[in-house]
Write a protein that holds these residues in place. Sequence first.
Motif, short mmCIF file in Angstrom:
data_model
loop_
_atom_site.label_atom_id
_atom_site.label_comp_id
_atom_site.label_asym_id
_atom_site.label_seq_id
_atom_site.Cartn_x
_atom_site.Cartn_y
_atom_site.Cartn_z
N ILE A 1 0.89 -1.25 0.03
CA ILE A 1 -0.24 0.10 -0.02
C ILE A 1 0.84 1.41 -0.04
CG2 ILE A 1 -1.85 1.25 1.12
CD1 ILE A 1 -2.61 -1.29 2.44
N ASP A 2 2.01 1.07 0.84
CA ASP A 2 2.91 2.19 0.64
C ASP A 2 3.32 2.63 -0.38
OD1 ASP A 2 3.97 4.32 2.76
OD2 ASP A 2 5.66 3.34 2.55
N GLU A 3 3.56 1.97 -1.39
CA GLU A 3 3.99 2.01 -2.83
C GLU A 3 3.07 2.93 -3.47
OE1 GLU A 3 4.67 -0.32 -6.81
OE2 GLU A 3 4.98 -1.48 -5.14
N VAL A 4 1.62 2.42 -3.41
CA VAL A 4 0.75 3.21 -4.01
C VAL A 4 0.49 4.74 -3.47
CG1 VAL A 4 -1.81 3.33 -4.61
CG2 VAL A 4 -0.54 1.04 -4.39
N MET A 5 0.71 4.89 -1.98
CA MET A 5 0.52 6.11 -1.68
C MET A 5 1.90 6.97 -2.15
SD MET A 5 -2.46 6.03 0.05
CE MET A 5 -2.24 7.88 0.72
N GLY A 6 2.93 6.35 -2.04
CA GLY A 6 4.12 7.07 -2.40
C GLY A 6 3.77 7.67 -3.93
N LYS A 7 3.25 6.76 -4.91
CA LYS A 7 2.99 7.13 -6.32
C LYS A 7 1.77 8.25 -6.19
CE LYS A 7 2.32 3.64 -8.85
NZ LYS A 7 1.77 2.56 -9.44
N LEU A 8 0.90 8.25 -5.17
CA LEU A 8 0.08 9.21 -5.23
C LEU A 8 0.51 10.78 -4.84
CD1 LEU A 8 -3.16 9.69 -5.53
CD2 LEU A 8 -3.42 9.25 -3.09
N ASP A 9 1.62 10.68 -3.83
CA ASP A 9 2.10 11.90 -3.49
C ASP A 9 3.00 12.49 -4.45
OD1 ASP A 9 1.31 11.97 -0.70
OD2 ASP A 9 2.93 10.61 0.09
N ARG A 10 3.66 11.70 -5.25
CA ARG A 10 4.44 11.97 -6.55
C ARG A 10 3.53 12.84 -7.75
NH1 ARG A 10 6.95 7.17 -5.34
NH2 ARG A 10 5.89 6.18 -7.28
N GLU A 11 2.39 12.09 -7.69
CA GLU A 11 1.66 12.72 -8.95
C GLU A 11 0.69 13.79 -8.56
OE1 GLU A 11 0.13 8.32 -10.99
OE2 GLU A 11 -0.60 8.98 -8.95
N LEU A 12 0.36 13.96 -7.26
CA LEU A 12 -0.49 15.06 -6.94
C LEU A 12 0.26 15.65 -5.66
CD1 LEU A 12 -4.05 13.29 -6.71
CD2 LEU A 12 -2.92 14.81 -8.54
N VAL A 13 0.25 17.27 -6.02
CA VAL A 13 0.79 18.15 -4.94
C VAL A 13 -0.48 18.70 -4.08
CG1 VAL A 13 1.54 20.51 -4.55
CG2 VAL A 13 2.44 19.35 -6.80
N GLY A 14 0.04 18.61 -2.73
CA GLY A 14 -0.99 19.07 -1.85
C GLY A 14 -1.94 18.11 -1.42
N LEU A 15 -3.35 18.47 -1.22
CA LEU A 15 -4.46 17.46 -1.05
C LEU A 15 -4.42 16.81 0.10
CD1 LEU A 15 -5.37 16.22 -4.76
CD2 LEU A 15 -6.30 18.30 -3.24
N LYS A 16 -3.88 17.30 1.04
CA LYS A 16 -3.52 16.63 2.49
C LYS A 16 -4.73 16.10 2.99
CE LYS A 16 -1.14 17.06 6.82
NZ LYS A 16 -0.51 17.99 8.01
N PRO A 17 -5.81 16.76 3.05
CA PRO A 17 -7.03 16.05 3.68
C PRO A 17 -7.49 14.54 2.80
CG PRO A 17 -7.32 18.33 3.45
CD PRO A 17 -6.24 18.18 2.63
N ILE A 18 -7.44 15.04 1.69
CA ILE A 18 -7.75 13.67 0.67
C ILE A 18 -6.84 12.36 0.86
CG2 ILE A 18 -7.98 12.91 -1.71
CD1 ILE A 18 -10.09 15.10 -0.76
N LYS A 19 -5.42 12.87 1.02
CA LYS A 19 -4.43 11.89 1.16
C LYS A 19 -4.59 11.27 2.52
CE LYS A 19 -1.12 13.72 -2.08
NZ LYS A 19 0.17 14.49 -2.38
N THR A 20 -5.00 12.00 3.56
CA THR A 20 -5.29 11.25 4.79
C THR A 20 -6.33 10.52 4.95
OG1 THR A 20 -4.39 13.31 6.12
CG2 THR A 20 -5.78 12.09 7.35
N ARG A 21 -7.39 10.83 4.11
CA ARG A 21 -8.60 10.08 3.99
C ARG A 21 -8.47 8.61 3.36
NH1 ARG A 21 -14.06 11.47 4.69
NH2 ARG A 21 -15.26 9.49 4.70
N ILE A 22 -7.45 8.89 2.24
CA ILE A 22 -7.26 7.69 1.67
C ILE A 22 -6.29 6.57 2.59
CG2 ILE A 22 -6.17 6.73 -0.49
CD1 ILE A 22 -8.69 8.17 -0.91
N ARG A 23 -5.50 7.17 3.14
CA ARG A 23 -4.80 6.40 4.20
C ARG A 23 -5.65 5.91 5.12
NH1 ARG A 23 -0.95 10.60 3.24
NH2 ARG A 23 0.94 9.60 2.25
N GLU A 24 -6.76 6.65 5.79
CA GLU A 24 -7.69 6.00 6.76
C GLU A 24 -8.58 4.84 6.23
OE1 GLU A 24 -8.29 10.19 9.11
OE2 GLU A 24 -9.90 9.36 7.96
N ILE A 25 -8.91 4.97 5.04
CA ILE A 25 -9.43 3.87 4.23
C ILE A 25 -8.91 2.59 4.07
CG2 ILE A 25 -10.95 3.09 2.32
CD1 ILE A 25 -11.66 6.24 1.88
N ALA A 26 -7.53 2.96 3.64
CA ALA A 26 -6.52 1.74 3.46
C ALA A 26 -6.45 0.88 4.99
CB ALA A 26 -5.29 2.23 2.87
N ALA A 27 -6.08 1.86 5.91
CA ALA A 27 -5.97 1.20 7.27
C ALA A 27 -7.20 0.36 7.68
CB ALA A 27 -5.48 2.28 8.28
#
Length: 312
Positions: free
Chosen positions: A27-53
């Motif tokens: 999963i961390d690989e996917v989240m890393g890819k998301l961080d590289r592809e998209l600038v900012g969007l911290k609330p969105i990325k946090t929510r995606i991590r919560e769903i993954a957890a």
Amino acid sequence: MLDAIAKGTAAQDESVDLQAEFEASNIDEVMGKLDRELVGLKPIKTRIREIAALLLVDRLRRKFGLTSGAPTLHMNFTGNPGTGKTTVALRMAEILHRLGYVREGHMVAVTRDDLVGQYVGHTAPKTREVIKRAMGGVLFIDEAYYLYKPENERDYGQESIEILLQCMENNRDDLVVILAGYKNKMDRFFDSNPGMRSRIAHHLDFPDYGVCELKSIAEIMLAEQNYRLSEAAAKALEEYLPIRMRLPHFSNARSVRNGLDRARLRQANRLFASRDRVLTKTDLITIEESDIRGSRVFAEGKLEGEPETKAR
């Protein structure tokens, strides 16, 4: 009796290595890819991590026989164009696949035209065919509010909605539906379709980007295509972005990409005009100040053409 108690105690003492499970899922690989592809969007990325957890813990619970029913994962992404909704949906499909919640992890992106027919008996097969293609992955419906047109008595969008509702309820262990669109229009859509609202578990609102974020996005886009901004061009871009944001049809990252495409065109014309000299690699990869300031956004405070794809 004592043996049963002992076995029960032993079962309670069973353990699982959460970190090992996390690493195995990638999963961390996917989240890393998301961080590289998209600038900012911290609330969105946090929510995606919560769903993954949630999904990872749920998978571990199943190993111990702790069933709680398949979680509802259908989602609603709201926000203006160019804020990363499609990219996040793609990465969500990957996460769901890696955690075993969908079989294939692909994403099928559609709009109303792909789902709704123009005559009686046309909508049902169209909608079911799209669902069939999306099974085992994610069905991403952009501008989903166009499915519902109450002002048109002959519209068949409601038929498509009813088929989607049935599928979302009966196949939620092998298909995740993500609706997307402007927030105010999606709110009205849900008000008119409470059955759809009740099946959506996660509502994510994508914010517009700020000037600094858009500049970072521009630099990432240029780097991906082996370009860079000169120092003066970078300053010109900082001036360009606030002006462009105030103009009609601004679409966040999409408008940035369109503006850079025009800058690359001006760079190519500039280099071609100086073809009597030998060009260096630096010449070929550098966007200069004139390539940015050549836009009519600076001179007249307006776009070159009406369609967004013609924006300068």
